[in-house]
Design a protein around this motif. Structure first.
Motif, PDB file in Angstrom:
ATOM      1  N   UNK A   1      -7.858  10.058  -2.813  1.00  0.00           N
ATOM      2  CA  UNK A   1      -7.483   9.695  -1.456  1.00  0.00           C
ATOM      3  C   UNK A   1      -7.049  10.888  -0.651  1.00  0.00           C
ATOM      4  N   UNK A   2      -6.395  10.588   0.465  1.00  0.00           N
ATOM      5  CA  UNK A   2      -5.984  11.630   1.411  1.00  0.00           C
ATOM      6  C   UNK A   2      -4.936  12.552   0.793  1.00  0.00           C
ATOM      7  N   UNK A   3      -5.054  13.848   1.107  1.00  0.00           N
ATOM      8  CA  UNK A   3      -4.059  14.819   0.659  1.00  0.00           C
ATOM      9  C   UNK A   3      -2.854  14.805   1.597  1.00  0.00           C
ATOM     10  N   UNK A   4      -1.687  15.038   1.023  1.00  0.00           N
ATOM     11  CA  UNK A   4      -0.495  15.259   1.836  1.00  0.00           C
ATOM     12  C   UNK A   4      -0.500  16.721   2.289  1.00  0.00           C
ATOM     13  N   UNK A   5       0.217  17.045   3.393  1.00  0.00           N
ATOM     14  CA  UNK A   5       0.142  18.415   3.945  1.00  0.00           C
ATOM     15  C   UNK A   5       0.645  19.491   2.986  1.00  0.00           C
TER      16      UNK A   5
ATOM     17  N   UNK B   1       0.836  -1.201   0.000  1.00  0.00           N
ATOM     18  CA  UNK B   1       0.000   0.000   0.000  1.00  0.00           C
ATOM     19  C   UNK B   1       0.867   1.246   0.000  1.00  0.00           C
ATOM     20  N   UNK B   2       0.393   2.271  -0.715  1.00  0.00           N
ATOM     21  CA  UNK B   2       1.067   3.560  -0.654  1.00  0.00           C
ATOM     22  C   UNK B   2       0.739   4.200   0.691  1.00  0.00           C
ATOM     23  N   UNK B   3       1.724   4.718   1.398  1.00  0.00           N
ATOM     24  CA  UNK B   3       1.502   5.392   2.666  1.00  0.00           C
ATOM     25  C   UNK B   3       1.884   6.853   2.538  1.00  0.00           C
ATOM     26  N   UNK B   4       1.083   7.737   3.146  1.00  0.00           N
ATOM     27  CA  UNK B   4       1.316   9.180   3.038  1.00  0.00           C
ATOM     28  C   UNK B   4       1.133   9.843   4.394  1.00  0.00           C
ATOM     29  N   UNK B   5       1.793  10.999   4.585  1.00  0.00           N
ATOM     30  CA  UNK B   5       1.667  11.686   5.873  1.00  0.00           C
ATOM     31  C   UNK B   5       0.254  12.193   6.156  1.00  0.00           C
ATOM     32  N   UNK B   6      -0.608  12.287   5.142  1.00  0.00           N
ATOM     33  CA  UNK B   6      -1.988  12.727   5.374  1.00  0.00           C
ATOM     34  C   UNK B   6      -2.929  11.598   5.726  1.00  0.00           C
TER      35      UNK B   6
ATOM     36  N   UNK C   1      -5.040   9.161   7.753  1.00  0.00           N
ATOM     37  CA  UNK C   1      -5.593   9.165   9.102  1.00  0.00           C
ATOM     38  C   UNK C   1      -7.028   9.636   9.065  1.00  0.00           C
ATOM     39  N   UNK C   2      -7.731   9.429  10.184  1.00  0.00           N
ATOM     40  CA  UNK C   2      -9.144   9.768  10.254  1.00  0.00           C
ATOM     41  C   UNK C   2      -9.350  11.129  10.905  1.00  0.00           C
ATOM     42  N   UNK C   3     -10.365  11.854  10.437  1.00  0.00           N
ATOM     43  CA  UNK C   3     -10.771  13.126  11.026  1.00  0.00           C
ATOM     44  C   UNK C   3     -12.195  12.952  11.558  1.00  0.00           C
TER      45      UNK C   3
ATOM     46  N   UNK D   1      -5.686  16.044   6.100  1.00  0.00           N
ATOM     47  CA  UNK D   1      -5.686  17.358   5.431  1.00  0.00           C
ATOM     48  C   UNK D   1      -6.769  17.420   4.360  1.00  0.00           C
ATOM     49  N   UNK D   2      -7.766  16.583   4.497  1.00  0.00           N
ATOM     50  CA  UNK D   2      -8.810  16.495   3.488  1.00  0.00           C
ATOM     51  C   UNK D   2      -8.438  15.456   2.444  1.00  0.00           C
TER      52      UNK D   2
END
Ligand SMILES: [Zn+2]
Length: 175
Positions: free
Chosen positions: A75-79, A11-16, A18-20, A31-32
């Motif tokens: 998917x999730x945005x990076x910061x 899986x690709x992992x990114x700093x963004x 996580x759950x909000x 970060x959306x």
């Protein structure tokens, strides 16, 4: 861990990631999040750009959030990323859509306050050919879907709700 869950390292992992928390529910992407709605068009009556015939959709892996449904690759945005940058990166990672083949038309934002989802509306770049495909374990399938077929698929609820507006936005484009 369910046996159908793919190995973590694939899986690709990114700093963004996580759950909000958002009221009584939650969303993926610190970060959306953003996704790409890429359209293909038929020939127009007065010019080369006609109505939208197909869009690229992703059949989401069953282990993913709201898995088994269809939506746009994203998917999730990076910061450090804009929604357009994030949507293009995710489309390359998940759907093998090359950013140079994408002509961005605009964005549609679903704003939940602590979290937002940006749909990036786009056409295939004139002269380019896009052959999308499932490029990582987050997808069961990625393919062109005829616009009239979209509503017959089990859609991600948020995408189902936005689809009429998104389709109208794509059909409004005149170039
Ligand atoms: Zn929310």
């Amino acid at each position: 861990m369910p046996s159908r869950f793919p190995p973590r390292e694939t899986l690709h992992r990114h700093p963004g990631d996580g759950w909000v928390a958002c009221g009584d529910h939650r969303h993926w992407g610190l970060y959306g999040a953003a996704g790409l709605l890429l359209a293909r068009r038929g020939p127009g009556i007065r010019g080369p750009i006609g109505p939208v015939t197909d869009v690229v959709l992703q059949h989401r892996a069953v282990w993913s959030d709201q898995g088994g449904t269809w939506g746009v690759p994203g998917g999730a945005l990076a910061p450090d990323e804009t929604p357009v940058e994030g949507a293009l990166r995710e489309s390359l990672e998940e759907a093998a859509v090359e950013p140079r083949t994408v002509h961005v038309l605009g964005t549609h934002v679903l704003d939940h306050g602590p979290w937002a989802y940006t749909t990036v509306l786009a056409d295939v770049m004139p002269g380019a050919r896009v052959t999308p495909g499932a490029a990582d374990p987050e997808s069961l399938e990625v393919r062109w879907v005829a616009v009239d077929e979209v509503q017959t698929l089990p859609l991600l609820p948020a995408f189902a709700a936005a689809w009429p507006v998104l389709r109208a936005r794509l059909d409004d484009v005149r170039r």
